[in-house]
Write a protein that holds these residues in place. Structure first.
Motif, PDB file in Angstrom:
ATOM      1  N   PRO A   3      22.546   3.057 -11.656  1.00 57.88           N
ATOM      2  CA  PRO A   3      22.282   2.846  -9.762  1.00 57.88           C
ATOM      3  C   PRO A   3      20.994   1.953 -10.398  1.00 57.88           C
ATOM      4  N   HIS A   4      19.770   1.611  -9.306  1.00 55.21           N
ATOM      5  CA  HIS A   4      18.756   0.285  -9.110  1.00 55.21           C
ATOM      6  C   HIS A   4      18.985  -0.174 -10.233  1.00 55.21           C
ATOM      7  N   TYR A   5      19.954  -0.987 -10.828  1.00 60.79           N
ATOM      8  CA  TYR A   5      19.537  -1.603 -12.048  1.00 60.79           C
ATOM      9  C   TYR A   5      18.909  -3.192 -11.422  1.00 60.79           C
ATOM     10  N   ASP A   6      19.479  -2.999  -9.943  1.00 67.30           N
ATOM     11  CA  ASP A   6      18.633  -4.243  -9.626  1.00 67.30           C
ATOM     12  C   ASP A   6      17.270  -4.355  -9.847  1.00 67.30           C
ATOM     13  N   ALA A   7      16.656  -3.527  -9.278  1.00 65.99           N
ATOM     14  CA  ALA A   7      15.841  -3.493  -8.542  1.00 65.99           C
ATOM     15  C   ALA A   7      14.897  -2.984  -9.941  1.00 65.99           C
ATOM     16  N   ALA A   8      15.382  -2.425 -10.938  1.00 64.19           N
ATOM     17  CA  ALA A   8      14.612  -2.854 -12.383  1.00 64.19           C
ATOM     18  C   ALA A   8      14.565  -4.034 -12.835  1.00 64.19           C
ATOM     19  N   GLN A   9      15.843  -4.731 -12.723  1.00 68.44           N
ATOM     20  CA  GLN A   9      15.906  -6.387 -13.650  1.00 68.44           C
ATOM     21  C   GLN A   9      14.697  -7.349 -12.824  1.00 68.44           C
ATOM     22  N   SER A  10      14.540  -6.484 -11.282  1.00 65.57           N
ATOM     23  CA  SER A  10      13.731  -7.926 -10.809  1.00 65.57           C
ATOM     24  C   SER A  10      12.142  -7.341 -10.997  1.00 65.57           C
ATOM     25  N   VAL A  11      12.269  -6.150 -11.348  1.00 71.29           N
ATOM     26  CA  VAL A  11      10.392  -5.628 -12.325  1.00 71.29           C
ATOM     27  C   VAL A  11      10.715  -6.194 -13.074  1.00 71.29           C
ATOM     28  N   LEU A  12      11.852  -6.495 -14.632  1.00 67.09           N
ATOM     29  CA  LEU A  12      11.575  -6.547 -15.619  1.00 67.09           C
ATOM     30  C   LEU A  12      11.422  -8.385 -15.523  1.00 67.09           C
ATOM     31  N   ASN A  13      12.241  -8.786 -14.622  1.00 65.54           N
ATOM     32  CA  ASN A  13      12.074 -10.167 -14.597  1.00 65.54           C
ATOM     33  C   ASN A  13      10.458 -10.943 -14.173  1.00 65.54           C
ATOM     34  N   GLN A  14      10.143 -10.155 -13.564  1.00 62.01           N
ATOM     35  CA  GLN A  14       8.712 -10.430 -13.574  1.00 62.01           C
ATOM     36  C   GLN A  14       7.722 -10.218 -14.411  1.00 62.01           C
ATOM     37  N   LEU A  15       7.881  -9.448 -15.263  1.00 57.00           N
ATOM     38  CA  LEU A  15       7.297  -9.181 -16.211  1.00 57.00           C
ATOM     39  C   LEU A  15       7.590 -10.396 -17.762  1.00 57.00           C
ATOM     40  N   ARG A  16       8.776 -10.348 -17.672  1.00 55.86           N
ATOM     41  CA  ARG A  16       8.918 -11.066 -18.819  1.00 55.86           C
ATOM     42  C   ARG A  16       8.276 -12.582 -18.071  1.00 55.86           C
ATOM     43  N   SER A  17       8.315 -13.217 -16.820  1.00 55.93           N
ATOM     44  CA  SER A  17       7.646 -13.985 -17.107  1.00 55.93           C
ATOM     45  C   SER A  17       6.374 -14.668 -16.414  1.00 55.93           C
ATOM     46  N   ARG A  18       5.825 -13.258 -16.838  1.00 59.25           N
ATOM     47  CA  ARG A  18       3.711 -13.510 -16.877  1.00 59.25           C
ATOM     48  C   ARG A  18       3.398 -13.579 -15.934  1.00 59.25           C
ATOM     49  N   THR A  19       3.755 -12.595 -14.892  1.00 64.17           N
ATOM     50  CA  THR A  19       3.547 -13.126 -13.449  1.00 64.17           C
ATOM     51  C   THR A  19       2.098 -12.441 -12.911  1.00 64.17           C
ATOM     52  N   PRO A  21      -0.960  -9.685 -12.753  1.00 63.83           N
ATOM     53  CA  PRO A  21      -0.382  -8.636 -12.664  1.00 63.83           C
ATOM     54  C   PRO A  21      -0.939  -8.432 -10.666  1.00 63.83           C
ATOM     55  N   GLU A  22      -1.155  -8.727  -9.876  1.00 60.96           N
ATOM     56  CA  GLU A  22      -1.408  -8.756  -8.414  1.00 60.96           C
ATOM     57  C   GLU A  22      -0.118  -8.861  -8.374  1.00 60.96           C
ATOM     58  N   ASP A  23       0.613  -9.866  -8.317  1.00 54.70           N
ATOM     59  CA  ASP A  23       1.801 -10.138  -7.640  1.00 54.70           C
ATOM     60  C   ASP A  23       2.332  -9.453  -8.108  1.00 54.70           C
ATOM     61  N   ASP A  29       5.634  -2.965  -4.651  1.00 56.09           N
ATOM     62  CA  ASP A  29       5.617  -2.276  -3.239  1.00 56.09           C
ATOM     63  C   ASP A  29       6.788  -2.995  -2.315  1.00 56.09           C
ATOM     64  N   THR A  30       7.100  -3.835  -2.714  1.00 52.71           N
ATOM     65  CA  THR A  30       8.108  -4.905  -2.248  1.00 52.71           C
ATOM     66  C   THR A  30       9.189  -3.566  -2.136  1.00 52.71           C
ATOM     67  N   VAL A  31       9.568  -3.579  -3.944  1.00 51.54           N
ATOM     68  CA  VAL A  31      10.985  -2.563  -4.710  1.00 51.54           C
ATOM     69  C   VAL A  31      10.572  -1.216  -3.908  1.00 51.54           C
ATOM     70  N   LYS A  32       9.543  -0.955  -3.660  1.00 53.38           N
ATOM     71  CA  LYS A  32       9.891   0.523  -3.338  1.00 53.38           C
ATOM     72  C   LYS A  32      10.327   0.918  -2.148  1.00 53.38           C
ATOM     73  N   ASN A  33       9.940  -0.079  -1.216  1.00 46.63           N
ATOM     74  CA  ASN A  33      10.087   0.278  -0.172  1.00 46.63           C
ATOM     75  C   ASN A  33      11.094  -0.306   0.429  1.00 46.63           C
ATOM     76  N   SER A  34      11.748  -0.746  -0.425  1.00 45.07           N
ATOM     77  CA  SER A  34      13.505  -0.914  -0.472  1.00 45.07           C
ATOM     78  C   SER A  34      14.221  -0.259  -1.110  1.00 45.07           C
ATOM     79  N   LEU A  35      13.346   0.668  -1.815  1.00 43.44           N
ATOM     80  CA  LEU A  35      14.214   1.324  -2.288  1.00 43.44           C
ATOM     81  C   LEU A  35      13.975   3.181  -1.550  1.00 43.44           C
ATOM     82  N   ALA A  36      13.199   2.845  -0.643  1.00 49.45           N
ATOM     83  CA  ALA A  36      12.626   4.256   0.475  1.00 49.45           C
ATOM     84  C   ALA A  36      13.810   4.138   1.510  1.00 49.45           C
ATOM     85  N   GLU A  37      14.234   3.145   1.484  1.00 52.17           N
ATOM     86  CA  GLU A  37      15.356   2.473   2.679  1.00 52.17           C
ATOM     87  C   GLU A  37      16.596   2.685   2.401  1.00 52.17           C
TER      88      GLU A  37
END
Length: 78
Positions: A3-19, A21-23, A29-37
């Motif tokens: 469960p929530h694999y896609d959300a976790a993978q998207s966060v991990l990809n952001q961190l791996r790509s050295r995005t 911090p503010e992004d 926040d976007t992922v959290k709002n999506s999860l809330a729904e």
């Protein structure tokens, strides 16, 4: 798939790509709002996103630590 694999993978990809911090924070926040729904009524989106972020950081940190130890041990062998 977990469960929530896609959300976790998207966060991990952001961190791996050295995005920047503010992004990453905006993405969290976007992922959290999506999860809330989409999450079950018994799941708290704040707790889920916190867990996803921490686990992602720990995963990256463990890999970095492992790579660092490998290079140190490799230097000792020469």
């Amino acid at each position: 798939m977990a469960p929530h694999y896609d959300a976790a993978q998207s966060v991990l990809n952001q961190l791996r790509s050295r995005t920047k911090p503010e992004d990453v924070l905006v993405h969290l926040d976007t992922v959290k709002n999506s999860l809330a729904e989409t999450v079950d009524i018994h799941e708290d989106p704040d707790t889920l996103i916190r867990s996803i972020a921490i686990q992602s950081l720990l995963h990256i940190g463990a890999r970095s630590f492992s790579d660092g130890m490998g290079s140190i041990e490799g230097e000792d062998a020469t």
